[in-house]
Design an enzyme around this catalytic site. Structure first.
Site, mmCIF file in Angstrom:
data_model
loop_
_atom_site.group_PDB
_atom_site.id
_atom_site.type_symbol
_atom_site.label_atom_id
_atom_site.label_comp_id
_atom_site.label_asym_id
_atom_site.label_seq_id
_atom_site.Cartn_x
_atom_site.Cartn_y
_atom_site.Cartn_z
ATOM 1 N N HIS A 210 4.172 3.957 9.074
ATOM 2 C CA HIS A 210 4.063 2.639 8.614
ATOM 3 C C HIS A 210 5.412 2.100 8.257
ATOM 4 C CE1 HIS A 210 -0.283 2.737 9.336
ATOM 5 N NE2 HIS A 210 -0.485 3.507 8.504
ATOM 6 N N ASP B 3 0.828 -1.257 0.075
ATOM 7 C CA ASP B 3 0.072 -0.166 -0.161
ATOM 8 C C ASP B 3 0.750 1.298 -0.122
ATOM 9 O OD1 ASP B 3 -1.965 -2.202 0.317
ATOM 10 O OD2 ASP B 3 -3.186 -0.775 1.587
#
Ligand code: X5A
Ligand code: ZN
Length: 672
Positions: free
Chosen positions: A139, A96
């Protein structure tokens, strides 16, 4: 104005200069406009002009290598020279995320902007600040890009702050709706960095679908207890859910930990309308989340943008955050009716898990019997993921009212002092603009007798309260001959007039008259009185063994009782009263004064005895918005005190839902 009271804003348009170059439904929400709309909103509201604009810089290899591997850095370094196909292929090894020829440059600026913020705060150039950056960071991992993130901006900055400034304790509050697993991995064995994250989880069904995002991942080895995960297992959560976790989990632990620097992974995908979070918290909640952190670490708060994909709630939330960092009055928190059952379950589990590590949670309840790990496994088994139709998602448009304007009254702090006492610096001597109402004088005379000094002071005070209610004055300080008598007169006056609800916080052993139960006043009485007076819905006597002189006991009472009660009662004015012998330490008093300004748009009126001159300067300092000094790492509150507080909390939670910390001890459906 002094630089050390200022707020840094770090932004550079260059960080808008990359975007997704191919079709990828998972990444299409991460657009350059996220940054432009946020910055434009800060400009349009005039907030940007009130900040110190600090230039960005590129993070250098040495900075990036504090967190990332050499191999990963070298790989990212190649991306500016890649063809479109190469970039697409390179991207495929990560989850992602997307690459672009200019993203390496932007990622260096995003990390560098965060370091500039740290330097500005640590050198005292500013008190706090926000960095508006792209790509986000939380992330990304040692050797991997992930979730739109390339370099872990906040993790790099935390390591940098430790190294360059020798900081011993750092708190990272990650209020983004996703789990910042990159931050967790970076510090899981490090007790000097306390990482708190709440995140949409849905029993592991929500991205990044990690087992280690659940509440039972607490850190490893020396770092055990310094990683706090609050998984959200339902969407649609509201302001109450967020605030109750802040009040009942994060703040007690943060005060016990006593950070020297606070980072916020400030993602606004937790706000209403966000396509990722699907939560319902309104932008003004971020004003409160920000404020509640601003008395930690002597006010050194560094907020760094992470997610946030609704182009309406994102800029609104950014503005609420920056405006709070600047010290403007907080918005009145609307309809706080307590957490929903699912959020309460999460709170319960995380408190139960962390009671082994934090003495402020020693008394927390056991895990609920229908323990969630079993639920998770079961859910995983009969899972049949229904991917939501993208168009369907966009079709239901969510609307919410625009946040209210937060206007600062022209007078910050007005004082009422007896003749002969000079007005404290930075304050304004209060002079009533009109003669007192004869009816008021008559009424006061009935309760006071004929003492003309008291009469004048009281009618002046009531005029001051009126001005505060009309938002012409933010806060006030009154030095009076007799605090209890004054307080009682104010309560009486409140009952007979049409003024707003008043929260009274009374510190001291003097006996106070029972107040009315009409809901216009709530009195929280903190004392060492052994005789426990009868508690009611609006009169809450809190008897601590050593009264207000025990720092951990008092802070525990403030966080577990006073703050949630205050939020739910939602007063228009806070009357904060201290008697000279109450024993509260200067720093604790300042913490209390600072925290309470979250309520009633900062309309705090402090009452003290006129002879109590030494308390004036610290009180004024807090009312003027100076962060309270740290209390040092807190020891465990006395077990007698904890018991008393728990008993009160259990009784009161029937009336005040924001006091709840567990799912089982209250039958939610039997009191409807
Ligand atoms: C920073 C941030 C979200 C990634 C979501 C991917 N990343 N499905 O919010
Ligand atoms: Zn996010």
């Amino acid at each position: 104005m002094n630089l050390d009271t200022k707020t840094a804003l770090i932004y550079d348009e260059e960080m808008t200069q990359y975007k997704l170059l191919w079709v990828d439904p998972a990444c299409k929400i991460e657009v350059p406009e996220r940054l432009t709309v946020s910055y434009e909103a800060l400009m349009k509201t005039g907030l940007a002009d009130r900040c110190v604009s600090v230039p960005v810089r590129e993070a250098i290899d040495e900075d990036i290598l504090l967190v990332h591997s050499e191999d990963y850095l070298e790989a990212v370094k190649q991306t500016p020279y890649m063809t479109l196909e190469d970039l697409q292929e390179f991207t495929l090894q990560y989850g992602d995320v997307y690459f672009h020829p200019n993203i390496y440059h932007c990622a260096k600026l995003a990390a560098g902007a965060t370091l500039q913020l740290v330097d500005s705060v640590m050198t005292g150039k500013v008190r706090n600040g926000m960095a508006l950056v792209r790509p986000p960071g939380h992330h990304s991992m040692c050797s991997a890009a992930n979730g739109f993130c390339v370099f872990n901006n906040v993790s790099i900055a935390a390591k940098y702050a430790k190294q360059k400034y020798g900081i011993k304790r750092i708190l990272i509050v990650d209020w983004d709706v996703h789990h910042g697993q990159g931050v967790q991995y970076c510090f899981e064995e490090d007790p000097s960095v306390l990482y708190f994250s709440w995140h949409r989880y849905e029993h592991q069904k929500f991205w990044p679908n990690l087992r280690e995002s659940d509440y039972d991942t607490v850190g490893k080895a020396m770092g055990a207890g310094f990683n706090i995960n609050v998984p959200w297992n339902k969407v649609g959560l509201e302001n109450s859910d967020y605030l109750s976790v802040f009040i009942h989990m994060l703040l007690p632990v943060a005060y016990e930990f006593c950070p020297e620097l606070v980072f916020v992974c400030a993602g606004f995908d937790t706000a209403i309308g966000d396509p990722e979070g699907e939560m319902c918290a309104t932008p003004d909640v971020f004003a409160h989340l920000t404020h509640l952190l601003m008395n930690l670490a002597n006010g050194k708060v560094c907020a760094v943008l992470e997610g946030g994909y609704n182009l309406k709630s994102l800029p609104q939330s950014v503005c609420e955050t920056v405006q709070t960092l600047l010290g403007d009055p907080l918005p009145q928190p609307a309809n706080l009716t307590g957490p929903c059952k699912s959020a309460l379950e999460s709170l319960h589990c995380v408190r139960a898990t962390h009671r082994n590590y934090w003495s402020c949670l020693k008394h927390a309840a056991d895990l609920p019997s229908n323990e969630l790990s079993t639920k998770r496994v079961k859910l995983a088994e009969d899972e049949n993921p229904v991917e939501k139709n993208e168009e369907e998602k966009e079709a239901k448009e969510i609307v919410w009212p625009d946040p209210l304007k937060r206007t600062s009254p022209s007078v910050r702090t007005a004082v009422v002092v007896p003749e002969g006492i000079t007005c404290p610096e930075g304050c304004q001597l209060f002079c009533p603009s009109e003669d007192p109402d004869p009816n008021l004088i008559k009424q006061l005379q009935e309760s006071l007798g004929r003492d003309t000094d008291d009469l004048t002071t009281l009618s002046t005070l009531i005029a001051l309260m009126d001005q505060m209610e009309k938002n012409r004055i933010r806060s006030g300080l009154a030095l009076v001959r007799d605090v209890s008598m004054t307080m009682n007169c104010i309560v009486q006056h409140a009952a007979s007039s049409s003024c707003n609800r008043i929260l009274i916080v009374f510190l001291g052993d003097e006996v106070v008259k029972n107040i009315t139960e009409d809901g216009k006043t709530m009195l929280v009485h903190l004392s060492s009185n052994s005789l426990e007076s009868e508690m009611t819905k609006y009169y809450i006597p809190v008897c601590l063994k050593k009264g207000c002189s025990d720092v951990s006991g008092l802070i525990h009472a403030v966080l577990s009782l006073l703050l949630p009660l205050g939020y739910e009662f939602d007063p228009g004015l806070v009357l904060l009263v201290q008697t000279p012998d109450c024993g509260v330490s200067e720093n604790t008093w300042q913490q209390l004064t600072g925290l309470l300004q979250a309520l009633a748009q900062g309309h705090t009126l402090v009452l003290m005895k006129e002879s109590d001159q030494t308390s004036v300067a610290p009180t004024v300092s807090s009312l003027l918005g100076t962060p309270a000094p740290s209390l040092g790492p807190l020891s465990a509150p006395g077990s007698d005190d904890v018991e008393v507080l728990e008993r009160l909390r259990l009784k009161l939670q029937r009336d005040w839902k924001l006091l709840q910390t567990t799912v089982s001890e209250i039958k939610c459906d039997d009191d409807g």
